[in-house]
Each structure stands twice: as C-alpha cells, then as structure tokens.
Design a protein around this motif. Structure first.
Motif, short mmCIF file in Angstrom:
data_model
loop_
_atom_site.label_atom_id
_atom_site.label_comp_id
_atom_site.label_asym_id
_atom_site.label_seq_id
_atom_site.Cartn_x
_atom_site.Cartn_y
_atom_site.Cartn_z
N GLY A 173 -3.96 7.62 14.32
CA GLY A 173 -3.09 6.56 14.83
C GLY A 173 -3.83 5.32 15.31
N GLU A 174 -3.73 5.06 16.62
CA GLU A 174 -4.30 3.85 17.23
C GLU A 174 -5.81 3.77 17.02
OE1 GLU A 174 -2.15 1.74 18.44
OE2 GLU A 174 -3.69 0.27 18.98
N GLU A 175 -6.48 4.89 17.08
CA GLU A 175 -7.94 4.91 16.90
C GLU A 175 -8.30 4.44 15.50
OE1 GLU A 175 -9.58 8.84 17.47
OE2 GLU A 175 -11.50 8.23 16.58
N ARG A 176 -7.50 4.86 14.53
CA ARG A 176 -7.76 4.44 13.14
C ARG A 176 -7.55 2.93 12.99
NH1 ARG A 176 -8.39 7.18 8.60
NH2 ARG A 176 -7.49 9.17 9.16
N LEU A 177 -6.47 2.45 13.61
CA LEU A 177 -6.16 1.01 13.51
C LEU A 177 -7.27 0.18 14.17
CD1 LEU A 177 -3.82 -0.71 12.43
CD2 LEU A 177 -2.86 -0.70 14.72
N ASN A 178 -7.67 0.59 15.34
CA ASN A 178 -8.72 -0.12 16.07
C ASN A 178 -10.02 -0.16 15.24
OD1 ASN A 178 -10.35 -1.23 17.95
ND2 ASN A 178 -10.13 0.38 19.50
N THR A 181 -10.94 -3.10 12.63
CA THR A 181 -11.26 -4.48 13.03
C THR A 181 -12.48 -5.00 12.27
OG1 THR A 181 -10.50 -3.79 15.20
CG2 THR A 181 -11.55 -5.94 15.07
N LYS A 214 -0.26 -5.67 11.58
CA LYS A 214 -0.40 -4.67 12.65
C LYS A 214 -1.57 -5.01 13.57
CE LYS A 214 1.18 -0.62 9.96
NZ LYS A 214 2.21 0.09 10.72
N LEU A 215 -2.70 -5.40 12.96
CA LEU A 215 -3.90 -5.71 13.74
C LEU A 215 -3.69 -6.96 14.59
CD1 LEU A 215 -6.60 -4.95 11.02
CD2 LEU A 215 -6.26 -3.68 13.14
N LYS A 218 -1.41 -6.23 17.60
CA LYS A 218 -2.11 -5.50 18.67
C LYS A 218 -3.21 -6.34 19.31
CE LYS A 218 -0.34 -1.28 18.23
NZ LYS A 218 0.15 -0.46 19.35
N TYR A 220 -6.06 -7.12 17.87
CA TYR A 220 -7.40 -6.73 17.41
C TYR A 220 -8.06 -7.84 16.59
CZ TYR A 220 -6.25 -1.94 18.79
OH TYR A 220 -5.90 -0.81 19.49
#
Ligand code: SF4
Ligand code: SF4
Ligand code: FES
Length: 233
Positions: A173-178, A181, A214-215, A218, A220
């Motif tokens: 989830g969030e860890e993958r998105l982060n 960057t 999405k990035l 958030k 990022y």
C-alpha cells in the motif's frame, strides 16, 4: 527483397546488405531467420515465441520500433536496426539488464496480505491492459525523457507497477507508493509515444498519469508545469 541490416560488431555499427527470397508480406522475424539459416549464420538476434508473447524480439524496422515477429513488410527494401535505448551487445541484440534492474529496484512483485482477500472482476478489469505487458521495452525506446536522462522510471516499469498498486490483495500500500518517488513520474511529458508504439495496447501513459496523480495528491511529488521542447519525437 533487399534487406539492410545495421549491426553492432562489438566496436562499431556496420550496415550489411542481403538479397532475400521471401514469400508475400513476410514478418521481419521470418526475414531474419532466413538470413541466418541460408545466408549468414553469424547473424545474432533475439526471438523465442514468434507470437508477440515473450517480448524479446524488438528491433527498428524502417526507423520505427517494432516487434520483429508481428511486423510484416512489403516493398523492395527494408532497413532493420537494433533498438535505440539499450546497450548493444552483438548485431541486433541489446542488453535487457536495465529493464530487469528497474523491476528489482522498484520491487515490482506482489506481497500478499495475511488475510485471504478476493478481487472483483471490476477491480481486475482496471488493470487488465497493464497485465498484457510483455516487457519488450519498445515504449522505453520511444520515451524522450527516458532516452535523454535515466532518472525517470520509464513507461514499462510504471505499467508493471500499476498492476500491483491497484490490487487490493497487495499488502505494501502506502509504503509501495512512497517508494515510487525516486522514479520521478512527474518527468513524463505525456507525449503518448509509448501508447502509440506499444504492440500490446497497454497504454503506459494512462497508468503513469494515474500514479502521478496519486503521488501528487499525497504530496510525494510536485507536478511539472513547464513547457517541454521535445514533443515532436
Ligand atoms: S507519455 Fe510519458 S512515458 Fe510515454 S513516451 Fe511520452 S514521456 Fe515517455
Ligand atoms: S508497455 Fe507495451 S511497449 Fe512497453 S514493455 Fe510493455 S508491452 Fe512493451
Ligand atoms: S518472438 Fe516473442 S515477442 Fe516476438
């Protein structure tokens, strides 16, 4: 048919010419196979499935990046060259290491949740085009920012990531998105070359737009606003 081959010798590119007896509208792969089997066994090129599945046979045909196995040619002459974006090894063979390296660095694999979640057909449909990617690398070879500077993840990598990002069964989830960057999605100039040349209709630019959104949402990354000068690729 006169076939011109631009080949890498290990030190330089040379162009060799062959007169090849072909049937009507042969595929580029049929031509290359005929040259290797009947005229020049030293010729190196990559191909396996002959059916647009394995993704290994990308070359340039009359200046355009194509899969050799699903590109038919006619006329009196054809020019076949290695793709632009990867390190040449021999003749038409280029290194694919950079593609695999990108997948490893971005951890493009599924990490399932502990609970047994199901996925709906609607959710699966959202990513079905991206699942068709065969990692041929053609989109990367026609991507201006990637060719100019390797600090952009590139369309094939984002296409692979999108599948997992949208899958509710993935646990990162969030860890993958982060973690995305560093791939600088904001460097995409949305020229759509990748959409145009992808032999499987995967529409990479569309998924980059979603990921970029999405990035940005958030915080990022920041969306680029400047004008790009190289859209006429
Ligand atoms: S749309 Fe983006 S990813 Fe696709 S070729 Fe253009 S710059 Fe590259
Ligand atoms: S998105 Fe299309 S062009 Fe790019 S690697 Fe996948 S199949 Fe090839
Ligand atoms: S030989 Fe497999 S995609 Fe062309």
């Amino acid at each position: 048919m006169k076939v011109k081959l631009r080949r890498f010798t290990g030190r330089e590119f040379v162009t060799t010419e062959y007169e090849v007896e072909t049937g009507e509208n042969p595929t580029v792969l049929e031509i290359l196979t005929k040259i290797k089997e009947e005229l020049d066994p030293s010729l190196s090129f990559r191909a396996m499935c002959r059916a647009s599945v394995c993704g290994t046979c990308a070359v340039k045909v009359n200046g355009e990046h194509r899969l050799a196995c699903n590109t038919r040619v006619n006329g009196e002459e054809v020019l076949i060259e290695p793709v632009d974006g990867y390190i040449p090894i021999k003749d038409l063979v280029v290194s694919h290491e950079e593609i695999y390296d990108g997948l490893r660095r971005a951890r493009v694999w599924f990490v399932p949740r502990e609970e047994n979640l199901t996925i709906t057909p609607q959710e699966l449909n959202k990513t079905s085009r991206a699942w068709d990617c065969i990692l041929c690398g053609i989109c990367n070879n026609v991507c201006p920012p990637l060719l100019e500077k390797r600090d952009f993840g590139g369309p094939s990598l984002f296409t692979k990531i999108y599948r997992i990002l949208e899958d509710p069964r993935d646990s990162l989830g969030e860890e993958r998105l982060n973690g995305l960057t560093a791939l600088n999605a904001q460097n995409c100039v949305h020229c759509s070359n990748c959409n145009l040349f992808c032999p499987k209709g995967c529409m990479p630019e569309r998924w980059i737009t979603v990921i970029e959104g999405k990035l940005t949402q958030k915080g990022y990354i920041q969306k680029k606003t400047e004008d790009f000068g190289f859209l006429g690729f």
